[in-house]
Design a protein around this motif. Structure first.
Motif, PDB file in Angstrom:
ATOM      1  N   LEU A 107       0.860  -1.188   0.000  1.00 48.70           N
ATOM      2  CA  LEU A 107       0.000   0.000   0.000  1.00 48.70           C
ATOM      3  C   LEU A 107       0.895   1.236   0.000  1.00 48.70           C
ATOM      4  N   PRO A 108       0.760   2.104  -0.999  1.00 47.56           N
ATOM      5  CA  PRO A 108       1.633   3.279  -1.005  1.00 47.56           C
ATOM      6  C   PRO A 108       1.364   4.171   0.202  1.00 47.56           C
ATOM      7  N   TRP A 109       2.395   4.770   0.686  1.00 51.97           N
ATOM      8  CA  TRP A 109       2.325   5.696   1.821  1.00 51.97           C
ATOM      9  C   TRP A 109       1.651   5.049   3.041  1.00 51.97           C
TER      10      TRP A 109
ATOM     11  N   MET B  16       1.806   6.500   6.544  1.00 55.73           N
ATOM     12  CA  MET B  16       0.841   7.534   6.947  1.00 55.73           C
ATOM     13  C   MET B  16      -0.369   6.892   7.621  1.00 55.73           C
TER      14      MET B  16
ATOM     15  N   LEU C 297     -11.727   3.745  -1.368  1.00 59.49           N
ATOM     16  CA  LEU C 297     -10.613   2.836  -1.646  1.00 59.49           C
ATOM     17  C   LEU C 297     -11.004   1.821  -2.730  1.00 59.49           C
TER      18      LEU C 297
ATOM     19  N   VAL D 127     -10.702   3.561  -5.990  1.00 55.85           N
ATOM     20  CA  VAL D 127      -9.312   3.875  -6.319  1.00 55.85           C
ATOM     21  C   VAL D 127      -8.564   2.609  -6.735  1.00 55.85           C
ATOM     22  N   PHE D 128      -8.744   1.538  -5.986  1.00 54.17           N
ATOM     23  CA  PHE D 128      -7.969   0.324  -6.264  1.00 54.17           C
ATOM     24  C   PHE D 128      -8.683  -0.626  -7.229  1.00 54.17           C
ATOM     25  N   ARG D 129      -9.949  -0.408  -7.455  1.00 52.53           N
ATOM     26  CA  ARG D 129     -10.734  -1.156  -8.444  1.00 52.53           C
ATOM     27  C   ARG D 129     -10.405  -2.651  -8.453  1.00 52.53           C
TER      28      ARG D 129
ATOM     29  N   ASN E  91      -2.638  -4.148  -9.544  1.00 51.98           N
ATOM     30  CA  ASN E  91      -2.655  -2.691  -9.411  1.00 51.98           C
ATOM     31  C   ASN E  91      -1.501  -2.214  -8.557  1.00 51.98           C
TER      32      ASN E  91
ATOM     33  N   GLN F   4       1.893  -2.328 -10.086  1.00 51.56           N
ATOM     34  CA  GLN F   4       2.109  -1.291 -11.088  1.00 51.56           C
ATOM     35  C   GLN F   4       2.077   0.097 -10.459  1.00 51.56           C
ATOM     36  N   ASN F   5       1.183   0.200  -9.447  1.00 53.19           N
ATOM     37  CA  ASN F   5       1.050   1.516  -8.831  1.00 53.19           C
ATOM     38  C   ASN F   5       2.359   1.990  -8.224  1.00 53.19           C
ATOM     39  N   VAL F   6       2.993   1.059  -7.532  1.00 49.97           N
ATOM     40  CA  VAL F   6       4.171   1.481  -6.782  1.00 49.97           C
ATOM     41  C   VAL F   6       5.434   0.985  -7.476  1.00 49.97           C
TER      42      VAL F   6
ATOM     43  N   GLU G 103       9.105   1.567  -6.478  1.00 48.99           N
ATOM     44  CA  GLU G 103       9.255   1.891  -5.054  1.00 48.99           C
ATOM     45  C   GLU G 103       9.674   0.638  -4.309  1.00 48.99           C
TER      46      GLU G 103
ATOM     47  N   PRO H 194      -5.061  -0.244 -14.265  1.00 52.10           N
ATOM     48  CA  PRO H 194      -4.827  -0.015 -12.843  1.00 52.10           C
ATOM     49  C   PRO H 194      -4.910   1.465 -12.512  1.00 52.10           C
ATOM     50  N   ALA H 195      -5.258   1.732 -11.253  1.00 50.33           N
ATOM     51  CA  ALA H 195      -5.343   3.123 -10.824  1.00 50.33           C
ATOM     52  C   ALA H 195      -3.960   3.753 -10.824  1.00 50.33           C
ATOM     53  N   PRO H 196      -3.863   5.012 -11.204  1.00 54.26           N
ATOM     54  CA  PRO H 196      -2.550   5.655 -11.170  1.00 54.26           C
ATOM     55  C   PRO H 196      -2.022   5.735  -9.732  1.00 54.26           C
ATOM     56  N   ALA H 197      -0.703   5.743  -9.588  1.00 53.81           N
ATOM     57  CA  ALA H 197      -0.098   5.726  -8.256  1.00 53.81           C
ATOM     58  C   ALA H 197      -0.510   6.947  -7.448  1.00 53.81           C
TER      59      ALA H 197
ATOM     60  N   ARG I  54      -3.256   8.467  -7.395  1.00 47.09           N
ATOM     61  CA  ARG I  54      -4.603   8.355  -6.856  1.00 47.09           C
ATOM     62  C   ARG I  54      -4.591   7.486  -5.594  1.00 47.09           C
TER      63      ARG I  54
ATOM     64  N   LYS J 158      -2.022   7.052  -3.608  1.00 41.89           N
ATOM     65  CA  LYS J 158      -1.356   7.819  -2.547  1.00 41.89           C
ATOM     66  C   LYS J 158      -2.297   8.864  -1.966  1.00 41.89           C
TER      67      LYS J 158
ATOM     68  N   ALA K  40      -5.526   8.698  -1.877  1.00 41.53           N
ATOM     69  CA  ALA K  40      -6.561   8.027  -1.071  1.00 41.53           C
ATOM     70  C   ALA K  40      -6.025   7.682   0.313  1.00 41.53           C
ATOM     71  N   VAL K  41      -4.811   7.160   0.370  1.00 43.89           N
ATOM     72  CA  VAL K  41      -4.226   6.783   1.668  1.00 43.89           C
ATOM     73  C   VAL K  41      -3.980   8.037   2.512  1.00 43.89           C
TER      74      VAL K  41
ATOM     75  N   ALA L 274      -5.724   8.776   6.089  1.00 42.96           N
ATOM     76  CA  ALA L 274      -4.933   9.034   7.289  1.00 42.96           C
ATOM     77  C   ALA L 274      -5.316  10.376   7.915  1.00 42.96           C
TER      78      ALA L 274
END
Lengths: 454, 150
Positions: free
Chosen positions: A100-102, A105, A371, A374-376, A442, A445-447, A450, B7-10, B12, B14, B16-17, B21
């Protein structure tokens, strides 16, 4: 001593959980111990309270019933642990979850929410040691009857027309047991029970999510759970609703673990016992118990007999309570079910309660939906059977208010938020497990580029 | 042919998270603040613990198996009337408290009167065949059935 009574019950429960709950390969120690501790609180409090009430009914004095119940639960747990400590069933590692990105947080937010939640619970309990309305009008009042020698039958007296003598008695028995063992009727006993049940609910939710999806999704899920406004209100209220939510979540988690461990018989029995404690806590718990049994019968076929074996003592006590002790009370009316006006009142009451589950923009369902979009998720949520009992419970709650003998608008306005809370942790847990698994592609590819956080 | 969803762009994910938070933490602070404010303004809003402390003086006078009659000048249809009755039941448990219109209330030897203002409490009791046993203060009065009192 009031607090110690809850701790000793939890310790006795831990032996049962350690013996019956399957192990998971490669699971972090904090997840395993956290899950076992939270399940231990649920099982210990439930088993000790059920045994205490059964022994009271059998004719023992309250102190004898309390200490004998403790001894039975502890001895049974130690024996089960000794017999099974080298033969524990094993769950395969879960599917790897998408990073999960970030996530840091979300972790900071979840930790902050937890601290604020526990602090708010303590502040409320200290300022209002008597709890909220139903605590002193129903649950703890009935606990006082159970705690006094020779007076326990007053808890089911038809003379208590306003105190719901027909309600099941598990949580009142849990409080009464703590009072009896401490030797005084101090409010510390129900306060400690409320705090411990709330802590165990949050811990079990977090650890179960961490076990299935890792700490990143756990953090996001826990932050989302703490957006649930009724949870903040119910935790220090000393009502039976948070304990019921704990039993519902614990029974579902144990059943799901059994499924992952090739329908482990001990885990199924543990789930059955926890579901039967839900049945003896509130009538909604009985509905949940039936739904979970039916879901397991469909999913596990003949192995569901182990679940029934675990549920049998608690269900028998519940059935005997309703058949022999609880004063008869008409809960349903066919005429009410035929009333379209009541249907509309119930629907609007539930819609309002669903809206009030959070305070916009902080809303657990809203953020779960965000969510989701966003994550579909690319794959359907599987398996679905652990979610079915929780969803059916919401449907049953709706039907119960629609067809009840009381005013539907008043009932929905005063109780719908609590009813939604019973199933919400289970549903949120599975939404986040689903998101974590079905977004693997997803996530990768999203991250991309990273460093994975897990 | 169905096109596979992208896939959702990164950014989006980030966003959302980050929103999750920030909003959850802000909400937690709000909830904590509301709890702190409510508890400081309304500790024990129905005076349940206060009534329990007041009634603790008569616990050893009324046997645990007794039924205790109850009347009040606040109607039970009002939340304050219900709160007073349930608080009395909680304080006096394991004794069962019966409203004066209950079928078995006339069997009660001890009665509790809860009022919202100063009145002639003895007269209120006499109207129901009760003798004032003890004024517990705070408009809370213990009565005894007349024949027992005499």
């Amino acid at each position: 001593m009031s607090v110690l009574a809850w701790i000793t019950a939890a310790a006795a429960g831990w032996f049962w959980v350690r013996a019956l709950f399957p192990r998971a390969d490669g699971q972090p120690a904090w997840v395993r111990y956290g899950t076992e501790a939270a399940l231990g609180v649920a099982f210990g409090a439930g088993a000790a309270a059920a045994a205490f009430f059964a022994l009271l009914w059998a004719g023992l004095r309250p102190p004898d019933a309390a200490w004998t119940a403790d001894a039975l639960v502890l001895a049974g747990g130690v024996l089960a642990w000794l017999l099974r400590r080298r033969r524990a069933d094993v769950m395969p590692p879960p599917e790897p979850a998408a990073p999960l990105p970030w996530a840091w947080m979300a972790a900071v937010a979840a930790a902050g929410c937890l601290v604020a939640f526990l602090a708010a619970t303590v502040i409320y309990l200290r300022a209002n040691p008597q709890g909220d309305w139903d605590a002193w009008a129903i649950w703890n009042a009935r606990a006082k009857f159970l705690a006094h020698e020779g007076m326990w039958r007053n808890a089911v007296s038809p003379e208590l027309t306003e105190t719901h003598p027909e309600y099941p008695l598990l949580w009142s028995a849990a409080v009464a047991r703590a009072w009896v063992e401490s030797g005084s009727l101090e409010q510390a006993a129900p306060q400690a029970g409320a705090f411990l049940a709330s802590l165990a609910l949050a811990a079990l939710f977090a650890c179960s999510l961490a076990a299935s999806a890792g700490w990143q999704w756990m953090s996001a899920g826990l932050a989302c759970l703490f957006m649930t406004t009724p949870l903040w209100r119910m935790a220090p209220s000393q009502y039976a609703d948070v304990p019921l939510a704990l039993f519902v979540l614990a029974a579902t988690v144990a059943a799901a673990a059994a499924g992952r461990a090739r329908w482990s018989a001990p885990a199924l029995a543990l789930s059955g016992a926890l579901a039967s404690f839900a049945a003896f806590t509130k009538n909604e718990g009985l509905a949940f118990c039936i739904f979970l049994g039916a879901a397991l019968a469909a999913a596990a076929r003949t192995r569901a007999a182990w679940w029934l074996a675990g549920a049998l003592p608690g269900l028998a006590l519940t059935a005997l309570f309703h058949a022999l002790l609880a004063p008869p009370k008409a809960l349903w009316s066919a005429a009410a079910l035929l009333s379209f006006g009541r249907f509309v009142d119930t629907l609007s009451g539930f819609a309002a309660a669903l809206w009030k589950l959070g305070e916009f923009p902080a809303h657990p369902v809203l953020f779960a939906a965000v969510l989701f979009f966003v994550f579909r998720p690319q794959r359907p949520c599987t398996p679905l059977w652990p979610v079915a009992p929780a969803l059916l419970l919401w449907a049953a709650d709706f039907a119960a208010i629609w067809g009840s003998t009381s005013a539907a608008d008043w009932q929905a306005a005063t109780a719908a938020d609590r009813l939604l809370l019973h199933s919400l942790p289970v549903l949120l847990l599975y939404v986040f497990v689903w998101l974590s698994r079905s977004t693997q592609e997803n996530g990768r590819q999203n991250v991309a580029g990273e460093t994975p956080l897990r | 042919m169905k096109e596979p969803s992208r896939p959702a762009p990164a950014w989006r994910a980030k966003a959302a998270v980050a929103a999750l938070a920030a909003v959850s933490l802000y909400n937690a602070l709000i909830q904590f603040g509301l709890t702190d404010q409510f508890t400081s303004q309304h500790p024990d809003p129905y005076s349940v613990m206060g009534l329990q402390a007041r009634l603790s003086r008569i616990f050893d006078r009324i046997p645990p198996g007794e039924r205790v009659g109850y009347f009040s000048n606040v109607p039970f249809t009002e939340p304050a009337g219900q709160a007073a009755f349930f608080a009395a039941q909680y304080a006096l448990a394991p004794r069962i408290v019966l409203k004066e219109d209950a079928k078995t209330a006339n069997q009660a030897r001890y009665w509790l009167g809860i009022f919202v203002k100063q009145e002639d409490f003895a007269q209120k009791g006499r109207e129901r065949g009760l003798a004032l046993e003890q004024d517990l203060g705070g408009f809370v009065v213990l009565y005894r059935k007349m024949e027992q009192a005499q």
